[in-house]
Design an enzyme around this catalytic site. Structure first.
Site, PDB file in Angstrom:
ATOM      1  N   ASP A  74       0.870  -1.177   0.000  1.00 22.71           N
ATOM      2  CA  ASP A  74       0.000   0.000   0.000  1.00 22.71           C
ATOM      3  C   ASP A  74       0.907   1.228   0.000  1.00 22.71           C
ATOM      4  O   ASP A  74       1.450   1.614   1.031  1.00 22.71           O
ATOM      5  CB  ASP A  74      -0.900  -0.028   1.244  1.00 22.71           C
ATOM      6  CG  ASP A  74      -1.793   1.200   1.318  1.00 22.71           C
ATOM      7  OD1 ASP A  74      -1.722   2.050   0.398  1.00 22.71           O
ATOM      8  OD2 ASP A  74      -2.561   1.307   2.302  1.00 22.71           O
TER       9      ASP A  74
ATOM     10  N   HIS B 143      -5.380  15.338 -18.112  1.00 18.19           N
ATOM     11  CA  HIS B 143      -6.153  16.187 -17.203  1.00 18.19           C
ATOM     12  C   HIS B 143      -5.280  17.139 -16.378  1.00 18.19           C
ATOM     13  O   HIS B 143      -5.801  18.030 -15.721  1.00 18.19           O
ATOM     14  CB  HIS B 143      -7.064  15.322 -16.330  1.00 18.19           C
ATOM     15  CG  HIS B 143      -8.037  14.550 -17.179  1.00 18.19           C
ATOM     16  ND1 HIS B 143      -9.082  15.155 -17.855  1.00 18.19           N
ATOM     17  CD2 HIS B 143      -8.058  13.243 -17.540  1.00 18.19           C
ATOM     18  CE1 HIS B 143      -9.724  14.249 -18.571  1.00 18.19           C
ATOM     19  NE2 HIS B 143      -9.127  13.083 -18.405  1.00 18.19           N
TER      20      HIS B 143
ATOM     21  N   TYR C 170      -8.165  15.341  -9.538  1.00 18.37           N
ATOM     22  CA  TYR C 170      -7.368  14.314 -10.224  1.00 18.37           C
ATOM     23  C   TYR C 170      -6.311  14.983 -11.117  1.00 18.37           C
ATOM     24  O   TYR C 170      -5.131  14.611 -11.101  1.00 18.37           O
ATOM     25  CB  TYR C 170      -8.310  13.426 -11.044  1.00 18.37           C
ATOM     26  CG  TYR C 170      -7.629  12.489 -12.006  1.00 18.37           C
ATOM     27  CD1 TYR C 170      -6.895  11.406 -11.540  1.00 18.37           C
ATOM     28  CD2 TYR C 170      -7.733  12.682 -13.383  1.00 18.37           C
ATOM     29  CE1 TYR C 170      -6.266  10.544 -12.430  1.00 18.37           C
ATOM     30  CE2 TYR C 170      -7.112  11.821 -14.279  1.00 18.37           C
ATOM     31  CZ  TYR C 170      -6.385  10.761 -13.801  1.00 18.37           C
ATOM     32  OH  TYR C 170      -5.759   9.909 -14.681  1.00 18.37           O
TER      33      TYR C 170
ATOM     34  N   ARG D  69     -14.452  12.211 -29.173  1.00 16.96           N
ATOM     35  CA  ARG D  69     -13.208  12.740 -28.581  1.00 16.96           C
ATOM     36  C   ARG D  69     -12.043  11.756 -28.723  1.00 16.96           C
ATOM     37  O   ARG D  69     -10.903  12.155 -28.940  1.00 16.96           O
ATOM     38  CB  ARG D  69     -13.452  13.071 -27.099  1.00 16.96           C
ATOM     39  CG  ARG D  69     -12.202  13.496 -26.351  1.00 16.96           C
ATOM     40  CD  ARG D  69     -12.525  13.994 -24.943  1.00 16.96           C
ATOM     41  NE  ARG D  69     -11.329  14.277 -24.183  1.00 16.96           N
ATOM     42  CZ  ARG D  69     -10.717  13.420 -23.366  1.00 16.96           C
ATOM     43  NH1 ARG D  69     -11.232  12.192 -23.188  1.00 16.96           N
ATOM     44  NH2 ARG D  69      -9.622  13.766 -22.720  1.00 16.96           N
TER      45      ARG D  69
END
Ligand code: 15L
Length: 274
Positions: free
Chosen positions: A56, A121, A147, A185
């Protein structure tokens, strides 16, 4: 791909984070086929046959596991992340803190190269140039979501570790990674699985890139994001979304490529959604 691609490269063993994710499912076998020894890590159980350990990376105590995973590794392909918008605490932990942890563990282990899965993004609010010129891979950060902020920050962290510690860090501004394009797109933004392997391979093996940013898209006829920087790194995509255009655009008027915000902004509906 053949093992010849590795000739002359000092990259032989690669640690892939996010090893159970969609992109890793294509890239890990592709890199292995190209002669790279792949080791994986993920919070989930690894696919059968992939060496590595679960970890993790959001856990500050992950250091020793990471150090063990990095032992004998030449480069890291950091794909592990939340791949969509989410609440800030989760984005901060999974996409920003974990990236810093991976970069710092690589630095400490003497692993000189990290390839980061960034995203379009990071600059999602950037608009299609009205003069038809291609958007450079290092287009300034204009994140469209938390994000997107995490991907912009990931790039900033990569630049820091490259400048301050002399590491090679390549940030892949990935478009739409899909088995095939399904929306207008994607005719510009598609990254095919085969080209994702070519992109990862180029970023991992190109000689001395320092810090570099590259668009992660295929050789789409309708692209408006530059592939020049990718070519400099040795990324030569072969797939083209154009073969799907007839099917995707069937029965609808020609899209307004400059007027429709989903098509005119880098981030598409991430940028236009409320
Ligand atoms: C991304 O960065 C996302 O991970 C993916 O789910 C898609 O939304 C993609 O960008 C895209 O812009 O199409």
């Amino acid at each position: 791909m053949t093992e010849d691609l590795l000739a002359g490269s000092s990259i032989h063993t690669v640690l892939v984070t996010g090893a159970t994710g969609r992109i890793a499912a294509a890239v890990c076998p592709g890199l292995a086929e190209a002669g790279v020894t792949v080791r994986g890590t993920d919070i989930a159980d690894l696919p059968a046959g992939l060496p590595g350990t679960t970890a993790d990376l959001t856990d500050p105590a992950a250091g020793p596991v990471l150090a063990e995973l990095l032992d004998g590794v030449d480069a890291v392909l950091h794909l592990g992340a939340i791949p969509h918008e989410d609440g800030w605490p989760r984005i901060l932990a999974a996409n920003i803190d974990a990236t810093q942890r991976v970069l710092d563990a690589a630095r400490a282990a003497g692993v000189g190269r990290v390839v980061l899965a960034s995203s379009n993004h990071a600059t999602g609010f950037t608009r299609r140039p009205p003069d038809g010129t291609a958007l450079p891979a290092a287009a300034p950060m204009r994140p469209d979501t938390f994000y997107g902020v995490s991907k912009a920050t990931m790039e900033a962290l990569g630049a820091l570790y490259a400048e301050r510690h002399g590491m090679d860090v390549v940030a892949l501004r990935i478009g739409s990674f899909l088995p095939r394009p399904t929306a207008p797109r994607h005719l510009a933004t598609w990254l095919s699985p085969g080209d994702a392997v070519r992109l990862a391979h180029a970023a991992l093996t190109t000689p001395e890139p320092g810090f570099a940013t590259v668009w992660g898209i295929s050789a789409n006829t309708r692209r408006w994001w530059s592939l020049t920087e990718g070519a400099t790194l040795g990324y030569h995509p072969v797939d083209d979304s154009e073969g799907f255009a007839g099917e995707i655009l069937a029965g609808q008027p020609e899209p307004d490529w400059y007027g429709d915000e989903v098509l005119a902004l880098v981030g598409g509906d991430f940028a236009t959604r409320g």
